[in-house]
Design an enzyme around this catalytic site. Structure first.
Site, short mmCIF file in Angstrom:
data_model
loop_
_atom_site.label_atom_id
_atom_site.label_comp_id
_atom_site.label_asym_id
_atom_site.label_seq_id
_atom_site.Cartn_x
_atom_site.Cartn_y
_atom_site.Cartn_z
N LYS A 22 0.84 -1.21 0.00
CA LYS A 22 0.00 0.00 0.00
C LYS A 22 0.87 1.25 0.00
O LYS A 22 0.69 2.15 -0.81
CB LYS A 22 -0.91 0.00 1.23
CG LYS A 22 -1.59 1.33 1.49
CD LYS A 22 -2.46 1.33 2.72
CE LYS A 22 -1.73 1.67 4.01
NZ LYS A 22 -1.45 3.10 4.22
N ASN A 23 1.82 1.30 0.92
CA ASN A 23 2.59 2.54 1.07
C ASN A 23 3.49 2.81 -0.12
O ASN A 23 3.81 3.95 -0.42
CB ASN A 23 3.39 2.52 2.37
CG ASN A 23 2.49 2.72 3.59
OD1 ASN A 23 1.31 3.03 3.45
ND2 ASN A 23 3.04 2.52 4.78
N CYS A 118 -4.15 13.15 12.35
CA CYS A 118 -4.88 11.90 12.25
C CYS A 118 -4.85 11.27 13.62
O CYS A 118 -4.20 11.78 14.53
CB CYS A 118 -4.25 10.98 11.21
SG CYS A 118 -2.72 10.30 11.75
N ARG A 123 1.24 14.67 13.19
CA ARG A 123 1.79 14.43 11.86
C ARG A 123 1.84 15.65 10.95
O ARG A 123 1.15 15.73 9.93
CB ARG A 123 1.02 13.30 11.18
CG ARG A 123 1.08 12.01 11.96
CD ARG A 123 0.33 10.91 11.29
NE ARG A 123 1.13 10.19 10.31
CZ ARG A 123 0.67 9.18 9.59
NH1 ARG A 123 -0.57 8.78 9.73
NH2 ARG A 123 1.44 8.56 8.74
N ASP A 308 4.46 0.35 12.12
CA ASP A 308 3.23 -0.21 11.55
C ASP A 308 3.00 -1.67 11.94
O ASP A 308 1.99 -2.26 11.57
CB ASP A 308 3.25 -0.09 10.01
CG ASP A 308 3.01 1.34 9.55
OD1 ASP A 308 2.69 2.21 10.38
OD2 ASP A 308 3.17 1.60 8.33
N ARG A 400 -8.74 0.10 4.45
CA ARG A 400 -7.74 1.02 3.90
C ARG A 400 -6.45 0.28 3.56
O ARG A 400 -5.71 0.72 2.66
CB ARG A 400 -7.42 2.13 4.92
CG ARG A 400 -8.55 3.08 5.18
CD ARG A 400 -8.08 4.24 6.01
NE ARG A 400 -6.84 4.78 5.44
CZ ARG A 400 -5.97 5.52 6.11
NH1 ARG A 400 -6.18 5.80 7.37
NH2 ARG A 400 -4.88 5.98 5.53
C1 UD1 Z 1 4.75 6.61 6.40
C2 UD1 Z 1 3.76 5.50 6.21
C3 UD1 Z 1 3.16 5.07 7.55
C4 UD1 Z 1 4.28 4.75 8.56
C5 UD1 Z 1 5.29 5.89 8.63
C6 UD1 Z 1 6.48 5.56 9.50
C7 UD1 Z 1 2.88 5.95 3.99
C8 UD1 Z 1 1.73 6.34 3.16
N1 UD1 Z 1 2.71 5.94 5.32
O1 UD1 Z 1 4.02 7.73 6.90
O2 UD1 Z 1 2.35 3.92 7.34
O3 UD1 Z 1 3.71 4.55 9.82
O4 UD1 Z 1 5.78 6.20 7.32
O5 UD1 Z 1 7.11 4.40 9.07
O6 UD1 Z 1 3.93 5.61 3.50
N2 UD1 Z 1 6.87 14.27 10.71
C9 UD1 Z 1 7.04 15.61 10.98
N3 UD1 Z 1 7.08 16.49 9.92
C10 UD1 Z 1 6.96 16.07 8.63
C11 UD1 Z 1 6.81 14.70 8.36
C12 UD1 Z 1 6.78 13.82 9.43
O7 UD1 Z 1 7.14 16.03 12.12
O8 UD1 Z 1 7.00 16.91 7.72
C13 UD1 Z 1 6.82 13.29 11.84
C14 UD1 Z 1 5.51 12.56 11.92
O9 UD1 Z 1 4.55 13.29 12.66
C15 UD1 Z 1 5.92 11.27 12.62
C16 UD1 Z 1 7.33 11.02 12.10
O10 UD1 Z 1 7.76 12.27 11.57
O11 UD1 Z 1 5.96 11.43 14.00
C17 UD1 Z 1 7.45 9.97 11.02
O12 UD1 Z 1 6.64 10.32 9.95
P1 UD1 Z 1 6.94 9.91 8.44
O13 UD1 Z 1 8.13 9.03 8.36
O14 UD1 Z 1 6.93 11.15 7.62
O15 UD1 Z 1 5.67 9.05 8.12
P2 UD1 Z 1 4.66 9.17 6.91
O16 UD1 Z 1 5.41 9.39 5.64
O17 UD1 Z 1 3.58 10.12 7.25
#
Ligand code: UD1
Length: 422
Positions: A22-23, A118, A123, A308, A400
């Site tokens: 999915k991701n 969320c 996030r 995850d 999802r």
């Molecule tokens: C992706 C995955 C999700 C997984 C996560 C961590 C997808 C669609 N989703 O989510 O299933 O749980 O990686 O492995 O691929 N953060 C910030 N600022 C930002 C971006 C992130 O503070 O601009 C923080 C987030 O709040 C979180 C952490 O960084 O606490 C990790 O987030 P991130 O690695 O970006 O996860 P996603 O890409 O949202």
């Protein structure tokens, strides 16, 4: 609203096919926005999140055809006629922010709604925005939207992330493929989904080196072409179904599974008393003794233990011999499954980002509520181990990220059915 009825059972035996990730698919689909030639993805999973991304891309003018029952996505962004990603679609799924980098890189402008928080944490998307700003984008946040412009195109830059965000790395990587000059992403995320994206972009003509390490170097090119790409195996679906025999006994092979996708996870499973063997077909999993042993778990970016899979691992450890400590380091509010597991008789104490699980001999079936995607499947796994019936409500979360859960688990002998709601 539908729910899922699980009745605790004995050993499970057989094969469970694992779908495309999915991701990975959610980041490969927006890559179509980078080119006016077709991009075709095979091995796509059939999930509601993929339908949401399809609707988002179509709203921007891309064509997305779902073929072979949804396993093939044939996309073309020949005619990008709308550069405005609307709140009504974006709010459904945080991964929607992944259209920002590609649109900006190809068209020089984009307006994308902020995805908002969320259930598992605030996030923010600040790292995505900082990366694009470093490449020369002019950004303005107005009325809940990011208004982005790069009238004379994006420029290669050094993007140094304070921590390895998966989504921000993906957005920066896609944008950099069409930027002028060289971009170096430091402290890049190393997840297999990033490697998959880089391979697809390379097939489209991008010049990328270093994916899978913490430094990715991209040499911008003038244009990208079309490609056909097979989506990598879903390591989270894989890790989830590996727990079915771990919880119930028996022996299950997760078809298409590879150790390299789940090494840190397998190391913890091994310590808990679960044997995992890579065969030609996939990963063969069995529990060594009657009961699993308590283990400590700390979630980390890849190659560490994935956040995850934390909820599912907690479901397993509820009936382990001894006390397990789980530390969640990626998301601040990701123990919402704990109160539901406690309703089933688990002994769990949560304090901030730590959860202490004292193993009990057996869980008891109960009505429980899914609070997010991975929490929902952890409750199904717990139900497989429980005495009596468990009814998991709010299964739209499950849809999802897991295709055909009932079919896949029934095929190995689980007693599970979907109950249609009004
Ligand atoms: C992706 C995955 C999700 C997984 C996560 C961590 C997808 C669609 N989703 O989510 O299933 O749980 O990686 O492995 O691929 N953060 C910030 N600022 C930002 C971006 C992130 O503070 O601009 C923080 C987030 O709040 C979180 C952490 O960084 O606490 C990790 O987030 P991130 O690695 O970006 O996860 P996603 O890409 O949202």
């Amino acid at each position: 609203m539908d729910s899922i009825l699980v009745t605790g059972n004995g050993p499970l035996n057989g094969d469970i096919p694992i779908a495309g990730a999915k991701n990975a698919c959610l980041t490969l689909m927006p890559a179509t926005l980078l080119s006016d030639e077709p991009l075709t993805l095979t091995n796509a999973p059939r999930l509601s999140d993929i339908k949401t991304m399809t609707a988002l891309l179509q709203s921007l003018g891309a064509e997305v055809q779902s073929l072979q029952g949804g396993q093939v996505l044939a996309m073309s962004s020949h005619d990008l006629n709308n550069l405005h990603a609307d709140y009504d679609i974006v709010r459904k799924m945080r991964a929607s922010i992944l259209v920002l980098g590609p649109m900006l890189a190809r068209a020089g402008q984009a307006v994308v709604s902020l995805p908002g928080g969320c259930a598992i944490g605030a996030r923010p998307v600040d790292l995505h925005l900082k990366a694009l700003e470093a490449m020369g984008a002019e950004l303005e946040l107005r009325d809940g939207y990011v208004h982005a412009k790069a009238p004379s195109g994006l420029k290669g830059a050094v993007v140094d992330f304070p921590f390895a965000s998966v989504g921000a790395t993906e957005n920066a990587l896609m944008a950099a493929t069409l930027a002028k000059g060289t971009t170096v992403i430091k402290n890049a995320a190393r997840e297999p989904e990033i490697v998959d994206l880089a391979e697809c972009l390379r097939a489209m003509g991008a010049q990328i080196e270093g994916e899978g390490t913490s430094q990715i170097t991209i040499q911008g090119v003038d244009r990208l072409g079309g490609a056909t790409h097979r989506v990598v195996t879903d390591r989270i679906e894989l890790g989830t179904y590996m727990l079915a025999p771990a919880i119930c006994g028996g022996e299950v092979t997760c078809l298409g599974g590879k150790l390299s996708l789940v090494e840190a996870y397998v190391e913890r499973l091994d310590a808990a008393g679960i044997s995992v063997e890579e065969t030609e077909k996939g990963l063969k999993v069995a529990r060594r003794g009657d009961r699993v042993q308590a283990v400590d778990v700390v979630t980390e970016p890849f190659p560490g233990f994935p956040t995850d899979l934390q909820a599912q691992m907690m479901a397993l450890l509820c009936t382990a011999e001894g006390t397990s400590n789980l530390e969640e380091r990626i998301f601040e509010n990701r123990f919402m499954h704990a109160p539901e597991l406690i309703r089933m008789g688990a002994d769990i104490e949560v304090q901030g980002g730590m959860a202490r699980v004292r193993g009990v001999e057996r869980l008891k079936g109960a009505p429980v509520m899914a609070t997010d995607l991975r929490a929902s499947v952890s409750l199904i796994l717990a139900g497989l181990a429980a005495e009596g019936e468990t009814v998991v409500s709010r299964v739209y979360h499950l849809d999802r990220g897991y295709e055909h859960v009932v079919r896949k688990l029934s095929a190995v002998g689980a007693q599970i059915e979907r109950i249609k709601g009004e």
